[in-house]
Design a protein around this motif. Structure first.
Motif, PDB file in Angstrom:
ATOM      1  N   MET B 188       3.444  -7.316   3.713  1.00  0.00           N
ATOM      2  CA  MET B 188       4.597  -5.748   3.711  1.00  0.00           C
ATOM      3  C   MET B 188       6.043  -5.250   5.151  1.00  0.00           C
ATOM      4  SD  MET B 188       2.536  -2.648   5.564  1.00  0.00           S
ATOM      5  CE  MET B 188       1.176  -2.644   4.813  1.00  0.00           C
ATOM      6  N   PRO B 189       7.031  -5.388   3.542  1.00  0.00           N
ATOM      7  CA  PRO B 189       8.341  -5.525   4.348  1.00  0.00           C
ATOM      8  C   PRO B 189       8.257  -3.573   5.730  1.00  0.00           C
ATOM      9  CG  PRO B 189       8.156  -5.614   1.911  1.00  0.00           C
ATOM     10  CD  PRO B 189       6.957  -6.292   2.568  1.00  0.00           C
ATOM     11  N   PHE B 191       9.420  -1.694   4.098  1.00  0.00           N
ATOM     12  CA  PHE B 191       9.404  -0.257   3.169  1.00  0.00           C
ATOM     13  C   PHE B 191       8.508   0.199   2.400  1.00  0.00           C
ATOM     14  CE2 PHE B 191      13.605   0.477   4.897  1.00  0.00           C
ATOM     15  CZ  PHE B 191      14.182   2.010   5.116  1.00  0.00           C
ATOM     16  N   ARG B 192       7.701  -0.627   2.845  1.00  0.00           N
ATOM     17  CA  ARG B 192       6.403  -0.822   1.848  1.00  0.00           C
ATOM     18  C   ARG B 192       4.600  -0.133   3.331  1.00  0.00           C
ATOM     19  NH1 ARG B 192       4.721  -6.294  -1.478  1.00  0.00           N
ATOM     20  NH2 ARG B 192       5.756  -5.610  -2.527  1.00  0.00           N
ATOM     21  N   THR B 277       2.545   9.115  -7.011  1.00  0.00           N
ATOM     22  CA  THR B 277       3.503   8.568  -5.966  1.00  0.00           C
ATOM     23  C   THR B 277       3.893   9.375  -5.065  1.00  0.00           C
ATOM     24  OG1 THR B 277       3.876   6.314  -7.288  1.00  0.00           O
ATOM     25  CG2 THR B 277       4.797   6.857  -5.731  1.00  0.00           C
ATOM     26  N   GLY B 280       9.980  10.420  -2.271  1.00  0.00           N
ATOM     27  CA  GLY B 280      10.572  10.673  -1.596  1.00  0.00           C
ATOM     28  C   GLY B 280      11.109   9.318  -0.847  1.00  0.00           C
ATOM     29  N   TYR B 281      10.171   8.105  -1.010  1.00  0.00           N
ATOM     30  CA  TYR B 281       9.518   7.924   0.517  1.00  0.00           C
ATOM     31  C   TYR B 281      10.696   7.531   1.545  1.00  0.00           C
ATOM     32  CZ  TYR B 281       7.605   3.419   3.313  1.00  0.00           C
ATOM     33  OH  TYR B 281       7.310   2.708   4.092  1.00  0.00           O
ATOM     34  N   GLY B 525       3.243  -0.433  -3.460  1.00  0.00           N
ATOM     35  CA  GLY B 525       3.218   0.194  -2.293  1.00  0.00           C
ATOM     36  C   GLY B 525       2.672   0.844  -1.866  1.00  0.00           C
ATOM     37  N   GLU B 528       1.043   3.483  -5.043  1.00  0.00           N
ATOM     38  CA  GLU B 528       1.277   3.203  -6.581  1.00  0.00           C
ATOM     39  C   GLU B 528      -0.170   3.413  -6.970  1.00  0.00           C
ATOM     40  OE1 GLU B 528       3.228  -0.300  -7.147  1.00  0.00           O
ATOM     41  OE2 GLU B 528       5.507   0.344  -5.278  1.00  0.00           O
ATOM     42  N   ARG B 531      -2.031   1.608 -10.872  1.00  0.00           N
ATOM     43  CA  ARG B 531      -0.680   0.269 -10.813  1.00  0.00           C
ATOM     44  C   ARG B 531      -1.549  -0.995 -10.135  1.00  0.00           C
ATOM     45  NH1 ARG B 531       5.485   0.172  -9.848  1.00  0.00           N
ATOM     46  NH2 ARG B 531       4.344  -1.834 -10.068  1.00  0.00           N
ATOM     47  N   GLY B 536       4.001  -6.575  -7.087  1.00  0.00           N
ATOM     48  CA  GLY B 536       4.964  -6.146  -6.627  1.00  0.00           C
ATOM     49  C   GLY B 536       6.631  -6.605  -6.763  1.00  0.00           C
TER      50      GLY B 536
END
Lengths: 219, 536
Positions: B188-189, B191-192, B277, B280-281, B525, B528, B531, B536
């Motif tokens: 999990m970076p 931005f996830r 989703t 604009g995460y 993400g 999502e 999906r 990913g």
């Protein structure tokens, strides 16, 4: 946008690489990070007082200089030297422990504690001297001086008092570290406890390095 | 970690028995529950105080508590609501419970420190309650000088309470920051991460950087009272306005401590109930940090009429307008998420909608105060009271309740009655607006805040408001009853009742003591949907 986030995986991989440590396990990186965050709060705790000092120094420049003239530069300088020495012995103690030289590390830690005690003793004599001359908050003599001097000594006792409190907390902390080093709970592989105590001690030293010129050297 | 953890392991509620197992726990989930119980008790206590304020204002003239009694109730209502309810509410309860799970960890980085911060919280709460026993304090929750330095009431206890609670808050924030950095699963970076984690992360930084300033400021009040150091006393050369600066340097960022986690909860609920989703995460994630950053530089807008240079006032006014931008970014992103979504009007979603509406009202009326000219007119009127109740209660408070409804099935493994929850929500929402909106109008007409009495011209506003307080409290009572009933005999909740895609919905309800036998692998993400099988 989350698609973009997913596509970012490889780019942000460095962030993810930090993870993987286990909760509750020995994680010196986490312990150090926590200590640095704690030190941030300490810096801001003192920082607010430094702001107050700056505001009143701006308003009462000359009276602050008169107040400063009542403080003894040699006493402050000796205390500065003592604290700087204690920081050195603390750093050397950690270096010695990392190289598994336990006895040497313990001696250096006791030297650090000795310096801390000497600093506090000198501070106590200094404060006592001020008290006998009627220079303390609420004293009749001080209230007859200029407003700037009243504020100067209000801040002097608040800031050096808070600093002395930190020195006082440092002593049992370092002794605790020494006792853990003696039993082997702190050893060359697991020495983050002592390193954190060292970080704390250097911060205490650093605060004094600002307090000394601001109170003693502006006359 | 225990390999056998899973279906066979007892859940965290049954992992240990007896009060002692709770009071010595280091399980982040149990600590979250400890906070939940304590915070709800203080919340209901402060609600009762609020009801007393409204009852006193039912008619002009003195009703039953008197002027001094009114000041004390007002102060205690403020202290309890701010320091004991809103500041810790979402981070300490839901942050503690879900932040580790959402990043795939089994606990926070410093579990014992986590328990210690709960004890700090309880200690601070007891100090605050102790001040009631000693007769109460009449300074207002802001402890403004010279009220706090000169009052005959015992101001030491509540100030120490605020100081101790501040450290509780700092330790929680410190724990969260280190946890997010160190215990996030490798897959999990940044931005996830779920947006709730982002919001808590930003909040934690404010807690760490702003709280010490108010801590030392409160200590200065104590020193002023005990020793007369003179720093805030004009007779000795001090400046009382300096106190206001120091106080708001913390306390304005603190309003973002109260509302950012709430925004994080909204960002979780909206996509789940729209099956879409999040729009604009990245912007939502960054806007949390922007709010934390700019929000730290706007404190002067509390003091436009306290005496300040014109240039300062213009700069603070400008910065105040700027901080509205990241808040607006979030609101537009939530609305854009709903657009063409497959919306299910579940109870948590209604709370999220209520948040967006109430917080927008609060936000726009905040701009009226950020503008220098209009602020002169509405300063210290009940307009301000209405504004901050719309932002703080309509923001932080409402989403505390929303989060409770969203995560209740996960926390307790049981489902509440949705019909009753809907009725409770409706009563709450109608009562809320009926209670606070008239105060905007009364304020514009000149009704001062903090007064125990008023002229007959303001009767209609105050009476509507008091009736509103009854409706709102009826809603809260029904809500609490519904949740209590669900806790004891609600039907069993499934693992993922809302269809969420964040990690807490992949573990059983309620989760076992060790939720992850092995670190989960995150392949997509957090929002999502549809999906599920895509990698990913």
């Amino acid at each position: 946008m989350a698609d973009a986030g997913a596509a970012r995986t490889s780019a942000a991989g460095a962030g993810g690489a930090e993870g993987g440590a286990h909760a509750g396990g020995y994680d010196p990186m986490a312990a150090k990070m926590g200590m640095w965050l704690f030190l941030f709060t300490e810096v801001l705790l003192f920082g607010a007082l430094f702001i107050v000092y700056g505001v009143y120094l701006h308003g009462f420049t000359w009276q602050f200089r008169q107040g400063s003239a009542r403080l003894s530069i040699p006493v402050g300088a000796v205390n500065t030297a003592i604290l700087l020495t204690s920081s050195l012995t603390m750093a050397l103690a950690i270096a010695a422990l990392r190289r598994a030289r336990q006895v040497r590390a313990l001696r250096l830690l006791f030297a650090t504690v000795g310096c801390a005690g000497a600093f506090l003793a000198i501070k106590a004599f200094e404060w006592a001297g001020k008290f006998t001359h009627g220079v303390y908050p609420g004293a009749g003599f001080l209230l007859e001086q200029t407003k700037g001097e009243i504020i100067f000594f209000g801040l002097y006792f608040t800031m050096t008092g808070l600093h002395a409190l930190h020195v006082l907390v440092g002593i049992p902390l370092i002794l605790w570290g020494a006792s853990r080093a003696r039993t082997g709970a702190v050893n060359p592989e697991r020495c983050v406890f002592l390193e954190n105590a060292g970080l704390y001690w250097h911060l205490v030293d650093l605060v004094w390095i600002y307090l000394f010129p601001l109170f003693y050297l502006i006359s | 970690m225990d390999v056998a953890a899973g279906a066979a392991a007892p859940d965290y509620l049954r992992a240990g028995r007896g009060l002692a197992s709770w009071l010595t726990t280091t399980d982040h989930k149990r600590i979250g529950i400890l906070y939940l119980v304590a915070i709800l008790v203080f919340f209901l206590f402060a609600v009762c105080l609020g009801l007393m304020i409204r009852l006193e204002l039912f008619s002009p003239g003195e009703q039953f508590v008197g002027n001094q009694g009114y000041n004390r109730i007002l102060t205690l209502h403020g202290i309890t609501m701010i320091f004991l309810f809103i500041i810790p509410s979402v981070p300490a309860v839901f942050g503690n419970f879900f932040l580790p799970i959402q990043i795939g960890a089994n606990d926070v980085s410093f579990p014992r420190l986590n328990l210690a911060s709960w004890y700090f919280y309880i200690g601070g709460g007891l100090f605050a309650l102790g001040s009631v026993i000693l007769g109460g304090v009449d300074t207002g929750w802001t402890f403004y000088i010279p009220y706090s330095s000169d009052t005959a009431d015992n101001v030491y206890l509540p100030i120490l309470a605020a100081f101790i609670l501040g450290w509780s808050s700092i330790l929680t924030g410190l724990n969260f920051i280190v946890t997010v950095h160190r215990l996030r699963v490798a897959s999990m970076p940044w931005f996830r991460m779920p947006l709730f984690v982002w919001a808590l992360y930003a909040t934690s930084w404010i807690q760490i950087l702003a709280t010490p300033v108010v801590g030392i400021t409160l200590l200065l009040i104590l020193l002023e009272r005990l020793l007369g150091i003179g720093i805030f006393d004009p007779a000795k050369g001090g400046d009382p306005v300096l106190y206001q600066h120091l106080f708001w340097i913390y306390s304005h960022p603190a309003v973002y401590i109260m509302v950012l986690p709430a925004m994080g909860v909204v960002s979780e609920i909206v996509p789940v109930f729209c099956r879409k989703t999040i729009f604009g995460y990245n912007f939502i994630a960054i806007s949390s940090l922007a709010i934390a950053g700019i929000g730290s530089l706007v404190w002067g807008h509390h003091m436009f009429t306290s005496g300040m240079a014109d240039l300062e006032r213009i700069v603070f006014s400008l910065l105040t307008f700027l901080v509205a931008i990241p808040s607006g970014v979030k609101v537009f992103n939530w609305l854009a998420t709903m657009y063409k979504g497959s919306i299910r009007l579940g109870t948590p979603f209604l709370y999220a909608l209520a948040f967006i509406f109430l917080f927008s009202v609060g936000g726009f009326t905040g701009l009226l105060q950020g503008a220098l000219s209009t602020d002169i007119h509405i300063h210290d009127t009940s307009f301000i009271v209405a504004h901050f109740h719309y932002t703080m209660f309509g923001g932080g408070g409402v989403m505390f309740l929303g989060a409770l409804h969203y995560w209740f099935p996960k926390m307790f493994g049981r489902m509440y009655h949705e019909g009753a929850a809907l009725v409770a929500f409706t009563l709450f929402f109608v009562g809320f607006n009926c209670l606070y909106f008239p105060l905007f109008l009364a304020g514009l007409a000149g009704m001062p805040r903090r007064y125990a009495d008023y002229l007959p011209e303001y009767l209609v506003y105050h009476r509507t408001s008091t009736v509103g307080s009854w409706i709102m409290v009826a809603g809260i009572a029904l809500m609490i009853a519904n949740l209590l009933r669900a806790f004891f005999k609600g039907r069993k909740a499934e693992q993922n009742p809302w269809g969420g895609a964040t990690l807490e919905w992949t573990v059983p309800s309620p989760p076992p003591a060790h939720q992850f036998a092995s670190p989960p692998v995150v392949t997509r993400g957090p929002y999502e949907y549809g999906r599920e099988h895509a990698s990913g």
